[in-house]
Design a protein around this motif. Structure first.
Motif, PDB file in Angstrom:
ATOM      1  N   PHE A 124       9.542   0.383  24.318  1.00 21.03           N
ATOM      2  CA  PHE A 124       8.809   1.629  24.110  1.00 21.03           C
ATOM      3  C   PHE A 124       8.144   1.715  22.733  1.00 21.03           C
ATOM      4  O   PHE A 124       7.504   2.714  22.415  1.00 21.03           O
ATOM      5  N   GLY A 125       8.319   0.687  21.903  1.00 21.03           N
ATOM      6  CA  GLY A 125       7.665   0.655  20.601  1.00 21.03           C
ATOM      7  C   GLY A 125       8.192   1.664  19.602  1.00 21.03           C
ATOM      8  O   GLY A 125       7.430   2.176  18.784  1.00 21.03           O
ATOM      9  N   VAL A 126       9.481   1.943  19.642  1.00 20.89           N
ATOM     10  CA  VAL A 126      10.096   2.876  18.693  1.00 20.89           C
ATOM     11  C   VAL A 126      10.660   2.049  17.543  1.00 20.89           C
ATOM     12  O   VAL A 126      11.604   1.298  17.706  1.00 20.89           O
ATOM     13  N   LYS A 127      10.056   2.178  16.377  1.00 20.56           N
ATOM     14  CA  LYS A 127      10.435   1.374  15.212  1.00 20.56           C
ATOM     15  C   LYS A 127      11.578   2.031  14.438  1.00 20.56           C
ATOM     16  O   LYS A 127      11.732   3.243  14.447  1.00 20.56           O
ATOM     17  N   TYR A 128      12.357   1.185  13.751  1.00 21.07           N
ATOM     18  CA  TYR A 128      13.398   1.685  12.860  1.00 21.07           C
ATOM     19  C   TYR A 128      12.744   2.342  11.670  1.00 21.07           C
ATOM     20  O   TYR A 128      11.673   1.944  11.266  1.00 21.07           O
ATOM     21  N   PRO A 129      13.282   3.345  11.059  1.00 23.01           N
ATOM     22  CA  PRO A 129      14.584   3.981  11.263  1.00 23.01           C
ATOM     23  C   PRO A 129      14.528   5.166  12.206  1.00 23.01           C
ATOM     24  O   PRO A 129      15.455   5.972  12.242  1.00 23.01           O
ATOM     25  N   THR A 130      13.462   5.312  12.975  1.00 23.21           N
ATOM     26  CA  THR A 130      13.309   6.452  13.881  1.00 23.21           C
ATOM     27  C   THR A 130      14.422   6.439  14.927  1.00 23.21           C
ATOM     28  O   THR A 130      14.635   5.437  15.601  1.00 23.21           O
ATOM     29  N   MET A 131      15.125   7.569  15.060  1.00 21.77           N
ATOM     30  CA  MET A 131      16.217   7.672  16.025  1.00 21.77           C
ATOM     31  C   MET A 131      15.725   8.099  17.398  1.00 21.77           C
ATOM     32  O   MET A 131      16.281   7.681  18.408  1.00 21.77           O
ATOM     33  N   TYR A 132      14.713   8.960  17.442  1.00 22.25           N
ATOM     34  CA  TYR A 132      14.226   9.497  18.709  1.00 22.25           C
ATOM     35  C   TYR A 132      12.712   9.390  18.771  1.00 22.25           C
ATOM     36  O   TYR A 132      12.047   9.374  17.748  1.00 22.25           O
ATOM     37  N   SER A 133      12.199   9.376  19.996  1.00 17.23           N
ATOM     38  CA  SER A 133      10.763   9.287  20.201  1.00 17.23           C
ATOM     39  C   SER A 133      10.225  10.636  20.676  1.00 17.23           C
ATOM     40  O   SER A 133      10.833  11.283  21.533  1.00 17.23           O
ATOM     41  N   ASP A 134       9.082  11.018  20.122  1.00 15.90           N
ATOM     42  CA  ASP A 134       8.423  12.236  20.594  1.00 15.90           C
ATOM     43  C   ASP A 134       7.656  11.991  21.883  1.00 15.90           C
ATOM     44  O   ASP A 134       7.322  12.930  22.598  1.00 15.90           O
ATOM     45  N   LYS A 135       7.384  10.714  22.189  1.00 15.41           N
ATOM     46  CA  LYS A 135       6.530  10.372  23.325  1.00 15.41           C
ATOM     47  C   LYS A 135       7.270   9.732  24.493  1.00 15.41           C
ATOM     48  O   LYS A 135       6.744   9.703  25.598  1.00 15.41           O
ATOM     49  N   GLU A 136       8.449   9.202  24.260  1.00 14.41           N
ATOM     50  CA  GLU A 136       9.173   8.457  25.298  1.00 14.41           C
ATOM     51  C   GLU A 136      10.533   9.084  25.588  1.00 14.41           C
ATOM     52  O   GLU A 136      11.536   8.734  24.975  1.00 14.41           O
ATOM     53  N   PRO A 137      10.599  10.003  26.549  1.00 13.19           N
ATOM     54  CA  PRO A 137      11.897  10.639  26.841  1.00 13.19           C
ATOM     55  C   PRO A 137      12.934   9.673  27.416  1.00 13.19           C
ATOM     56  O   PRO A 137      14.133   9.878  27.225  1.00 13.19           O
ATOM     57  N   VAL A 138      12.500   8.611  28.090  1.00 10.90           N
ATOM     58  CA  VAL A 138      13.459   7.654  28.644  1.00 10.90           C
ATOM     59  C   VAL A 138      14.159   6.906  27.512  1.00 10.90           C
ATOM     60  O   VAL A 138      15.369   6.651  27.576  1.00 10.90           O
ATOM     61  N   PHE A 139      13.413   6.566  26.461  1.00  9.66           N
ATOM     62  CA  PHE A 139      14.059   5.942  25.300  1.00  9.66           C
ATOM     63  C   PHE A 139      15.130   6.874  24.732  1.00  9.66           C
ATOM     64  O   PHE A 139      16.226   6.423  24.397  1.00  9.66           O
ATOM     65  N   ASN A 140      14.802   8.141  24.626  1.00  9.87           N
ATOM     66  CA  ASN A 140      15.766   9.113  24.103  1.00  9.87           C
ATOM     67  C   ASN A 140      17.033   9.153  24.947  1.00  9.87           C
ATOM     68  O   ASN A 140      18.136   9.278  24.418  1.00  9.87           O
ATOM     69  N   CYS A 141      16.884   9.046  26.248  1.00  2.00           N
ATOM     70  CA  CYS A 141      18.054   9.054  27.138  1.00  2.00           C
ATOM     71  C   CYS A 141      18.914   7.809  26.908  1.00  2.00           C
ATOM     72  O   CYS A 141      20.146   7.901  26.861  1.00  2.00           O
ATOM     73  N   ILE A 142      18.274   6.655  26.763  1.00  2.00           N
ATOM     74  CA  ILE A 142      19.016   5.414  26.523  1.00  2.00           C
ATOM     75  C   ILE A 142      19.747   5.484  25.190  1.00  2.00           C
ATOM     76  O   ILE A 142      20.929   5.131  25.082  1.00  2.00           O
ATOM     77  N   GLN A 143      19.061   5.985  24.177  1.00  2.00           N
ATOM     78  CA  GLN A 143      19.662   6.100  22.856  1.00  2.00           C
ATOM     79  C   GLN A 143      20.801   7.117  22.859  1.00  2.00           C
ATOM     80  O   GLN A 143      21.846   6.891  22.257  1.00  2.00           O
ATOM     81  N   ARG A 144      20.642   8.242  23.529  1.00  2.00           N
ATOM     82  CA  ARG A 144      21.679   9.269  23.575  1.00  2.00           C
ATOM     83  C   ARG A 144      22.909   8.800  24.350  1.00  2.00           C
ATOM     84  O   ARG A 144      24.037   9.162  24.000  1.00  2.00           O
ATOM     85  N   ALA A 145      22.721   8.020  25.400  1.00  2.00           N
ATOM     86  CA  ALA A 145      23.883   7.504  26.128  1.00  2.00           C
ATOM     87  C   ALA A 145      24.758   6.669  25.195  1.00  2.00           C
ATOM     88  O   ALA A 145      25.991   6.772  25.215  1.00  2.00           O
ATOM     89  N   HIS A 146      24.127   5.852  24.360  1.00  2.00           N
ATOM     90  CA  HIS A 146      24.863   5.056  23.388  1.00  2.00           C
ATOM     91  C   HIS A 146      25.496   5.946  22.317  1.00  2.00           C
ATOM     92  O   HIS A 146      26.678   5.801  21.985  1.00  2.00           O
ATOM     93  N   GLN A 147      24.729   6.886  21.792  1.00  2.00           N
ATOM     94  CA  GLN A 147      25.223   7.764  20.735  1.00  2.00           C
ATOM     95  C   GLN A 147      26.375   8.645  21.233  1.00  2.00           C
ATOM     96  O   GLN A 147      27.356   8.843  20.512  1.00  2.00           O
ATOM     97  N   ASN A 148      26.274   9.165  22.431  1.00  2.00           N
ATOM     98  CA  ASN A 148      27.355   9.985  22.989  1.00  2.00           C
ATOM     99  C   ASN A 148      28.651   9.184  23.092  1.00  2.00           C
ATOM    100  O   ASN A 148      29.739   9.700  22.824  1.00  2.00           O
ATOM    101  N   THR A 149      28.530   7.924  23.483  1.00  2.00           N
ATOM    102  CA  THR A 149      29.709   7.075  23.580  1.00  2.00           C
ATOM    103  C   THR A 149      30.311   6.841  22.197  1.00  2.00           C
ATOM    104  O   THR A 149      31.522   6.909  22.021  1.00  2.00           O
ATOM    105  N   LEU A 150      29.457   6.587  21.201  1.00  2.00           N
ATOM    106  CA  LEU A 150      29.955   6.379  19.837  1.00  2.00           C
ATOM    107  C   LEU A 150      30.636   7.626  19.282  1.00  2.00           C
ATOM    108  O   LEU A 150      31.570   7.518  18.487  1.00  2.00           O
ATOM    109  N   GLU A 151      30.184   8.803  19.691  1.00  2.00           N
ATOM    110  CA  GLU A 151      30.752  10.050  19.184  1.00  2.00           C
ATOM    111  C   GLU A 151      32.177  10.293  19.667  1.00  2.00           C
ATOM    112  O   GLU A 151      32.979  10.900  18.964  1.00  2.00           O
TER     113      GLU A 151
END
Length: 85
Positions: free
Chosen positions: A17-44
């Motif tokens: 999805f072309g989301v570069k570091y250090p950006t945590m979330y994308s304003d344009k790609e909600p699916v990326f946000n879901c993938i990232q949140r699934a990982h973050q929720n598990t880490l929490e």
């Protein structure tokens, strides 16, 4: 292994999805946000789970092992469902 798998999925999604570091979330790609949140929720919840799993395993090792396998597989199912957006 589970945490690494979820992290690798986030890395692949960053590339896809072309989301570069250090950006945590994308304003344009909600699916990326879901993938990232699934990982973050598990880490929490992971540190608390490790503590309680260890305490339970001291007294009930077999039950703790079975419940640990259930927890890990349920986190995979949760993540795969969350990936759908």
């Amino acid at each position: 292994v589970m945490i690494m798998y979820l992290g690798v999925k986030v890395g692949g999604a960053r590339k896809k999805f072309g989301v570069k570091y250090p950006t945590m979330y994308s304003d344009k790609e909600p699916v990326f946000n879901c993938i990232q949140r699934a990982h973050q929720n598990t880490l929490e919840v992971y540190p608390q789970w490790l503590v309680f799993q260890t305490i339970a395993a001291l007294e009930y090792p077999i039950a703790a092992s079975v419940l640990g396998v259930i927890w890990v597989t349920s986190r995979f199912s949760y993540a795969w469902g969350y990936y759908t957006g």
